[in-house]
Scaffold this active site. Structure first.
Site, PDB file in Angstrom:
ATOM      1  N   TRP A  37       9.865  39.039   6.914  1.00 14.92           N
ATOM      2  CA  TRP A  37      10.340  37.818   7.585  1.00 14.92           C
ATOM      3  C   TRP A  37       9.189  37.028   8.216  1.00 14.92           C
ATOM      4  O   TRP A  37       9.417  36.007   8.843  1.00 14.92           O
ATOM      5  CB  TRP A  37      11.378  38.168   8.654  1.00 14.92           C
ATOM      6  CG  TRP A  37      10.992  39.347   9.489  1.00 14.92           C
ATOM      7  CD1 TRP A  37      10.219  39.333  10.602  1.00 14.92           C
ATOM      8  CD2 TRP A  37      11.369  40.707   9.266  1.00 14.92           C
ATOM      9  NE1 TRP A  37      10.072  40.605  11.096  1.00 14.92           N
ATOM     10  CE2 TRP A  37      10.773  41.465  10.294  1.00 14.92           C
ATOM     11  CE3 TRP A  37      12.151  41.364   8.301  1.00 14.92           C
ATOM     12  CZ2 TRP A  37      10.935  42.857  10.377  1.00 14.92           C
ATOM     13  CZ3 TRP A  37      12.312  42.737   8.395  1.00 14.92           C
ATOM     14  CH2 TRP A  37      11.698  43.459   9.421  1.00 14.92           C
ATOM     15  N   ARG A  38       7.983  37.521   8.027  1.00 14.33           N
ATOM     16  CA  ARG A  38       6.843  36.753   8.530  1.00 14.33           C
ATOM     17  C   ARG A  38       6.249  35.848   7.458  1.00 14.33           C
ATOM     18  O   ARG A  38       5.330  35.090   7.728  1.00 14.33           O
ATOM     19  CB  ARG A  38       5.756  37.693   9.049  1.00 14.33           C
ATOM     20  CG  ARG A  38       6.163  38.395  10.333  1.00 14.33           C
ATOM     21  CD  ARG A  38       5.044  39.249  10.873  1.00 14.33           C
ATOM     22  NE  ARG A  38       5.448  39.912  12.107  1.00 14.33           N
ATOM     23  CZ  ARG A  38       4.711  40.806  12.741  1.00 14.33           C
ATOM     24  NH1 ARG A  38       3.528  41.139  12.246  1.00 14.33           N
ATOM     25  NH2 ARG A  38       5.147  41.352  13.850  1.00 14.33           N
ATOM     26  N   GLU A  50      16.274  38.568  12.910  1.00  9.97           N
ATOM     27  CA  GLU A  50      16.370  38.860  14.340  1.00  9.97           C
ATOM     28  C   GLU A  50      17.665  39.582  14.696  1.00  9.97           C
ATOM     29  O   GLU A  50      17.678  40.436  15.571  1.00  9.97           O
ATOM     30  CB  GLU A  50      16.218  37.588  15.173  1.00  9.97           C
ATOM     31  CG  GLU A  50      14.789  37.054  15.211  1.00  9.97           C
ATOM     32  CD  GLU A  50      13.779  38.076  15.745  1.00  9.97           C
ATOM     33  OE1 GLU A  50      14.181  38.997  16.484  1.00  9.97           O
ATOM     34  OE2 GLU A  50      12.593  37.965  15.416  1.00  9.97           O
ATOM     35  N   GLN A  55      18.039  46.153  18.571  1.00  9.62           N
ATOM     36  CA  GLN A  55      18.301  47.586  18.731  1.00  9.62           C
ATOM     37  C   GLN A  55      18.049  48.374  17.449  1.00  9.62           C
ATOM     38  O   GLN A  55      18.704  49.387  17.183  1.00  9.62           O
ATOM     39  CB  GLN A  55      19.751  47.798  19.181  1.00  9.62           C
ATOM     40  CG  GLN A  55      20.017  47.298  20.574  1.00  9.62           C
ATOM     41  CD  GLN A  55      19.414  48.191  21.623  1.00  9.62           C
ATOM     42  OE1 GLN A  55      19.958  49.238  21.944  1.00  9.62           O
ATOM     43  NE2 GLN A  55      18.278  47.808  22.167  1.00  9.62           N
ATOM     44  N   THR A  56      17.140  47.905  16.640  1.00 10.72           N
ATOM     45  CA  THR A  56      16.905  48.548  15.352  1.00 10.72           C
ATOM     46  C   THR A  56      15.420  48.512  15.006  1.00 10.72           C
ATOM     47  O   THR A  56      14.776  47.478  15.163  1.00 10.72           O
ATOM     48  CB  THR A  56      17.715  47.840  14.253  1.00 10.72           C
ATOM     49  OG1 THR A  56      19.099  47.870  14.606  1.00 10.72           O
ATOM     50  CG2 THR A  56      17.526  48.506  12.905  1.00 10.72           C
ATOM     51  N   LEU A  93      22.406  49.961   9.050  1.00 10.03           N
ATOM     52  CA  LEU A  93      21.681  49.333  10.158  1.00 10.03           C
ATOM     53  C   LEU A  93      22.262  49.723  11.515  1.00 10.03           C
ATOM     54  O   LEU A  93      21.554  49.741  12.520  1.00 10.03           O
ATOM     55  CB  LEU A  93      21.709  47.807  10.023  1.00 10.03           C
ATOM     56  CG  LEU A  93      20.714  47.195   9.036  1.00 10.03           C
ATOM     57  CD1 LEU A  93      21.037  45.732   8.780  1.00 10.03           C
ATOM     58  CD2 LEU A  93      19.294  47.311   9.572  1.00 10.03           C
ATOM     59  N   GLY A  94      23.568  50.030  11.540  1.00  8.59           N
ATOM     60  CA  GLY A  94      24.210  50.341  12.803  1.00  8.59           C
ATOM     61  C   GLY A  94      24.671  49.107  13.549  1.00  8.59           C
ATOM     62  O   GLY A  94      24.327  47.986  13.182  1.00  8.59           O
ATOM     63  N   TYR A  95      25.436  49.333  14.605  1.00  5.88           N
ATOM     64  CA  TYR A  95      25.990  48.234  15.413  1.00  5.88           C
ATOM     65  C   TYR A  95      26.574  47.148  14.519  1.00  5.88           C
ATOM     66  O   TYR A  95      26.091  46.017  14.471  1.00  5.88           O
ATOM     67  CB  TYR A  95      24.934  47.661  16.347  1.00  5.88           C
ATOM     68  CG  TYR A  95      24.489  48.622  17.405  1.00  5.88           C
ATOM     69  CD1 TYR A  95      25.393  49.082  18.353  1.00  5.88           C
ATOM     70  CD2 TYR A  95      23.183  49.087  17.466  1.00  5.88           C
ATOM     71  CE1 TYR A  95      25.003  49.986  19.337  1.00  5.88           C
ATOM     72  CE2 TYR A  95      22.784  49.987  18.440  1.00  5.88           C
ATOM     73  CZ  TYR A  95      23.701  50.431  19.361  1.00  5.88           C
ATOM     74  OH  TYR A  95      23.313  51.312  20.336  1.00  5.88           O
ATOM     75  N   TYR A 133      16.750  37.361  24.450  1.00  7.36           N
ATOM     76  CA  TYR A 133      15.662  37.712  23.538  1.00  7.36           C
ATOM     77  C   TYR A 133      15.748  36.959  22.209  1.00  7.36           C
ATOM     78  O   TYR A 133      14.780  36.345  21.760  1.00  7.36           O
ATOM     79  CB  TYR A 133      15.635  39.231  23.261  1.00  7.36           C
ATOM     80  CG  TYR A 133      14.818  39.520  22.033  1.00  7.36           C
ATOM     81  CD1 TYR A 133      13.437  39.490  22.094  1.00  7.36           C
ATOM     82  CD2 TYR A 133      15.431  39.715  20.796  1.00  7.36           C
ATOM     83  CE1 TYR A 133      12.670  39.662  20.956  1.00  7.36           C
ATOM     84  CE2 TYR A 133      14.673  39.888  19.658  1.00  7.36           C
ATOM     85  CZ  TYR A 133      13.299  39.854  19.746  1.00  7.36           C
ATOM     86  OH  TYR A 133      12.553  40.009  18.623  1.00  7.36           O
ATOM     87  N   ASP A 151      10.661  41.319  24.358  1.00  4.17           N
ATOM     88  CA  ASP A 151      11.481  42.485  24.037  1.00  4.17           C
ATOM     89  C   ASP A 151      10.843  43.676  24.755  1.00  4.17           C
ATOM     90  O   ASP A 151       9.873  43.516  25.498  1.00  4.17           O
ATOM     91  CB  ASP A 151      11.584  42.695  22.518  1.00  4.17           C
ATOM     92  CG  ASP A 151      10.257  43.127  21.911  1.00  4.17           C
ATOM     93  OD1 ASP A 151       9.230  43.120  22.622  1.00  4.17           O
ATOM     94  OD2 ASP A 151      10.242  43.470  20.711  1.00  4.17           O
TER      95      ASP A 151
END
Length: 275
Positions: A37-38, A50, A55-56, A93-95, A133, A151
């Site tokens: 993503w850069r 983002e 949290q990952t 990925l979770g959440y 954030y 962060d």
DNA sequence: TTCCCGTCCA
DNA sequence: TGGACGGGAA
């Protein structure tokens, strides 16, 4: 608060700021990470990355980012995507609520902003899933705006390099962070800060523990939720009885009701499926 | 078993 | 302000 800010800043010599800044930029020049993503300043791509990074760990986001962008290359495709495919792309990925919020945020942008990406922190923070954030990160990485991004790792860098007490809030810290951003190089600078922070030793990281603490995962409702979604991802549709038989958590009825309330799942003709 | 990581809601 | 919310790796 006001006096504290001023004290904090005046305690820091200009030389300290310059020295630390140089050190971090040099580090980035030698050891900066080349993350997918850069390579872009496409706001959609930055938004997706983002959300994934909340949290990952970076390593896990990398694995999902490419595939997600490939299958859902723009706002239009994300807005239209059905929940099963969305959760499939998110799975691991979770959440999972983040995936629903990401789609919801995209819908607001397309509908209310006419597809024009909001370039203002207050507008961004009104979108689902975007807080302090993420709003700052988007402004810095997609638009190169000179806003302080803080962060946990960047926080550690600032606290550690300047010997600041861990009781200082991010809001207070933001005054220093703001002053350090090189003119016209916000995106680059924050990439540097993040890489430097990620490379801090475990010992140093331990000095500045996360601001939020986690309850156990094993046997938790979170684990059962994730398991239910994975079952539905695989089986497409089954009766509630069938589904709950596969779950051992004593609160499975409540968990089921909650997933329904959050619009992860729906029940039609006695069959449960991803919404 | 512990570590790693922000947002939302009551 | 504290609890809920994932899941893979160390």
């Amino acid at each position: 608060m006001k006096t504290r800010e001023i004290t904090l800043i005046s305690d820091l010599e200009k030389n300290d700021l310059r020295r630390v800044k140089r050190k971090i930029l040099r580090f980035y020049h030698s050891f900066g990470r080349d993350l997918p993503w850069r390579k872009t300043d496409n706001p959609y791509h930055i938004l997706v990355s983002e959300f994934m990074l909340q949290q990952t760990q970076v390593s896990r986001a990398i694995e999902h980012y490419e595939q997600f962008i490939k299958k859902l290359p723009d706002f239009e495709s994300l807005v239209k995507v059905r929940t099963p495919l969305l959760l499939k792309l998110w799975s691991g990925l979770g959440y999972n609520s983040r995936a629903l919020r990401l789609r919801a945020a995209a819908r607001v942008i397309v509908k209310n902003h006419g597809g024009k990406f909001p370039e203002d922190a207050d507008m961004l923070k009104k979108l689902p899933g975007i807080g302090e954030y993420t709003s700052a990160a988007i402004l810095a990485f997609a638009f190169n705006k000179p806003v302080p991004v803080i962060d946990i790792n960047i926080r550690r860098v600032l606290l550690h390099e300047f010997g600041i007490d861990n009781s200082v809030s991010n809001e207070e810290l933001s005054f220093i962070a703001q002053r350090m951003i090189p003119r016209g190089k916000s995106a680059l600078w924050h990439n540097a800060l993040m890489d430097y922070g990620a490379a801090l030793s475990a010992e140093i990281k331990k000095l500045y523990p996360p601001l939020t603490k986690q309850s156990k995962f094993r046997g938790s409702r979170r684990e059962a939720r994730g398991y239910i979604l994975r079952i539905l991802l695989k089986k497409k549709a089954l009766s509630k009885q069938e589904l709950l038989q596969m779950i051992s958590h004593r609160e499975k009825e409540k968990i089921f009701a909650q997933l329904k309330a959050e619009s992860f799942i729906s029940v039609k003709n006695g069959l449960v499926r991803l919404k």
